[in-house]
Structure formats: structure tokens, C-alpha cells
Design a protein around this motif. Structure first.
Motif, mmCIF file in Angstrom:
data_model
loop_
_atom_site.group_PDB
_atom_site.id
_atom_site.type_symbol
_atom_site.label_atom_id
_atom_site.label_comp_id
_atom_site.label_asym_id
_atom_site.label_seq_id
_atom_site.Cartn_x
_atom_site.Cartn_y
_atom_site.Cartn_z
ATOM 1 N N ILE A 172 0.866 -1.134 -0.245
ATOM 2 C CA ILE A 172 0.090 0.149 -0.155
ATOM 3 C C ILE A 172 0.890 1.269 0.203
ATOM 4 O O ILE A 172 0.532 2.191 -0.796
ATOM 5 C CB ILE A 172 -0.996 -0.008 1.029
ATOM 6 N N VAL A 194 2.098 2.229 -3.732
ATOM 7 C CA VAL A 194 0.736 2.450 -4.423
ATOM 8 C C VAL A 194 0.966 3.548 -5.563
ATOM 9 O O VAL A 194 1.128 3.577 -6.836
ATOM 10 C CB VAL A 194 -0.590 2.229 -3.914
ATOM 11 N N ASP A 210 -3.365 -6.490 -8.278
ATOM 12 C CA ASP A 210 -3.500 -6.809 -6.732
ATOM 13 C C ASP A 210 -3.569 -8.306 -6.455
ATOM 14 O O ASP A 210 -4.761 -8.581 -6.730
ATOM 15 C CB ASP A 210 -4.384 -5.770 -6.269
ATOM 16 N N THR A 248 -4.156 -2.559 -0.475
ATOM 17 C CA THR A 248 -3.534 -2.117 -1.627
ATOM 18 C C THR A 248 -4.632 -1.976 -2.814
ATOM 19 O O THR A 248 -4.165 -0.855 -3.813
ATOM 20 C CB THR A 248 -2.265 -3.182 -2.170
#
Length: 348
Positions: free
Chosen positions: A37, A40, A64, A71
Motif C-alpha cells: 500500500i 501504490v 493486486d 493495496t
């Protein structure tokens, strides 16, 4: 958790175009991510910055892989602010890196596919140079070579060195860095192979079954230290590579003719068992007692084992014919997403 700000180390000017421009093409960049995350926003922004001036249509496909830290949702939020050329695929659960990469490859619409990791250690500014070399030199694959790795020695570089040496020994592929995910492929060739298990490490070996190694080469690429998140690799990867190598060796040498492998083993074992029983038979004819000899059991079980190997070879030949005649089942499942028209969602 929220998206982290973009580190200045990851943002740079758009790369200069090669002296000899590559022929017209469409580029798909495929990036699998799992529990990343914090990477990203930097990932999407650095790819956008690196390819902003790219003279051909391109798309970024981020997969993902069933992340549990948000995420997937973060990818969808940030992609929506950048443009429709950023496509997000979300797998229903964690199918591991190979399946996530295959999902992105299946969804790619470009003539050239570039794969890279989602941990920001690969530099997307290397992509134009690799693609240009792929097309100008008429290659089928250009693999990244991390000349100056920015990883710890014990947990990352040492296992990678061991794995690379084993892979080179077994497959005969003399690449210096088979573990680098940054690779450029001609789509028509990459689509000829299917990736299963954890076979993403052996893509060059699989490609060698459909094209010549002379059409595959390496290109030095930049490598950066990880700033966010935790590495998904360690010493256990070396043991998985050893197991996977056995499968690779079998499929590369006997994938289309498994009966030859099992037949050769079966004939050898059956021949040995028959020789043992023949020897004991002669002794029996000469009046010796053989009923209590351990060698009798060795011969008997070798004959039975040899026959079983031969039968396995026949069955494997039947299965391989069914495999080649039938369809290939996917090993991943996507969340429902709206269809994308072929002419939509490109950065041009």
C-alpha cells in the motif's frame, strides 16, 4: 493506512528517446503487487513520469494479488485520478506472484509487454531503452540485469546468487540475473507459454521452448533500495527454486514426451530386476536354495517397479495428448470488472 507521498528519488525527467526510434507499437507494462500500500502512489506516479513523453501508446496494468492491507482499493483510487490508461486488476485472493503476472499478461493489449516488480526497486526509466532494443534488434526478450544490486547480502543477494547458478546449470541459459522481474517481451512469443506455480523465475527457460536463445538478451538496468514495505523473499526462496528446477528440467526435456522419461527409468529398473531374478533362477537350477535370500525380494520389487514405470509412461503420454488437444485452465480468478474496448484506455 493512506497512500504515501512520492519520494523525490523516484521521480525524474522523461528518458531521452533512442537514437534509432523503435517501430510503431503499443506497450503494456504489467506490475503484480501484494501488500504494498505504501508503494501504490509512488509506483503509478513514477511509471507515469517515466513514460509521459513516450512516443507510442502505452498502458499500465497493476494486478493486486489479493492484498489484505488495502493495496487494491488504493490502486483503484489513485488510478482514477491519473487516467484510463492505468488499469487495475484485483484477484479474489492471494494466488502468488506467478499467477498475478499471468493475469496481467492475459489482460495486456500491447504488442510489447514489460513486467516489473511493485516494490519500486526496478526503475521504469529503463523501460524505453529496453523496448527499443527489443524491437530494433528484433529480439523476443530483453531481460534486466541488476549490475549494482541495492539489497542485503545474506537475505537477498546470496540466495539470488545460488538460485541463478542453479538455474544456469540446469537450464543452460547463461543469463547473469534471472531473478530480475524487469523484462521486455514480444507479446506474440510470451503468449505461447503459460506460467504456473512459481515459474516466473524461469520465463527465459520457458521461452526457449518456443524461440531460440539467440533472440533473448540482457540489458543492464538501474536498481534501487526498497524504501517502503517488506520484502517477500528470503532464504526459503532458494529451496523453492530447487524444487521448481526439477519441474523445469522435466518439462524442458520431456514435457512433450514424458513416456520417454518414465520408459527409460522403467526399462532400467525392469532390466536390473530381470537380471537379478535370472541369476537366482540359474542358482535354483543348480540346486541352491534361494527362498530366503534378500536378493529375491530386490529382484521381484524391481520387476514390479519397472512395470509400473512403463505403465506410468503410457498414461503420461495419454495425458499429454489430452493436454495439447484441450484448453488450458487458468489458475487465477478476477473480480468482475467492466470490459475495456481495444481502442480505449491508452496513453498517447
Amino acid at each position: 493506512m493512506t497512500d504515501s507521498p512520492v519520494s523525490n528519488a523516484y521521480i525524474g525527467a522523461a528518458p531521452a528517446l533512442p537514437a534509432d526510434p523503435a517501430p510503431p507499437h503499443r506497450l503494456s507494462v504489467v506490475v503484480p503487487m501484494y501488500n504494498e500500500i505504501d508503494n501504490v502512489r509512488p509506483l503509478i506516479d513514477t511509471v507515469q513520469a517515466a513514460l509521459q513523453a513516450y512516443p507510442h501508446p502505452w498502458e499500465l496494468i497493476v494486478v493486486d494479488d489479493g492484498s489484505r492491507d488495502g493495496t487494491g482499493a488504493a490502486l483503484q483510487r489513485h488510478a482514477a485520478t491519473v487516467g484510463p490508461h492505468i488499469r487495475v486488476l484485483r484477484l479474489l485472493r492471494n494466488f502468488r506472484q506467478t499467477a498475478a503476472m499471468q493475469a496481467g499478461i492475459d489482460a495486456a493489449r500491447g504488442d510489447v509487454i514489460v513486467t516489473m516488480d511493485g516494490d519500486l526497486q526496478n526503475d521504469p526509466r529503463d523501460i524505453p531503452r529496453m523496448v527499443a532494443r527489443l524491437l530494433i534488434e528484433n529480439m523476443d526478450m530483453v531481460a534486466g540485469w541488476r549490475e549494482k544490486r541495492q539489497d542485503g547480502f545474506a537475505l537477498r543477494r546470496l540466495p539470488s546468487m545460488i538460485a541463478n547458478r542453479l538455474i544456469r546449470k540446469i537450464t543452460g541459459m547463461q543469463f547473469k540475473d534471472l531473478g530480475c522481474s524487469l523484462k521486455a517481451f514480444r507479446t506474440s512469443v510470451l503468449r505461447e507459454v503459460r506460467l504456473y506455480g512459481e515459474m516466473h523465475r524461469f520465463i527465459p527457460a520457458w521461452l526457449a521452448t518456443v524461440t531460440t536463445p539467440d533472440r533473448m538478451t540482457e540489458e543492464p538496468v538501474n536498481h534501487r533500495a526498497r524504501e517502503h514495505g517488506e520484502s517477500k523473499y528470503g532464504l526459503s526462496r532458494t529451496f523453492r527454486v530447487i524444487v521448481d528446477l526439477l519441474s523445469v528440467y522435466f518439462f524442458l526435456n520431456f514435457g512433450a514426451r514424458p513416456g520417454h522419461f518414465f520408459g527409460a527409468v522403467g526399462l532400467a529398473v525392469l532390466g536390473f530386476g530381470s537380471a537379478v531374478l535370472g541369476y537366482l533362477g540359474i542358482l535354483k537350477l543348480l540346486g541352491e536354495s534361494i527362498g530366503g535370500r534378500p536378493l529375491l525380494f530386490v529382484g521381484f520389487f524391481c520387476v514390479m517397479g519397472g512395470l509400473q514405470f512403463l505403465l506410468t509412461g503410457v498414461l503420461s503420454e495419454l495425458l499429454i495428448r489430452i493436454y495439447f488437444d484441450g484448453s488450458h485452465a487458468r489458475q487465477y480468478h478476477l473480480m468482475a470488472t467492466p470490459p475495456v474496448a481495444d481502442g480505449e484506455g491508452w496513453h498517447a
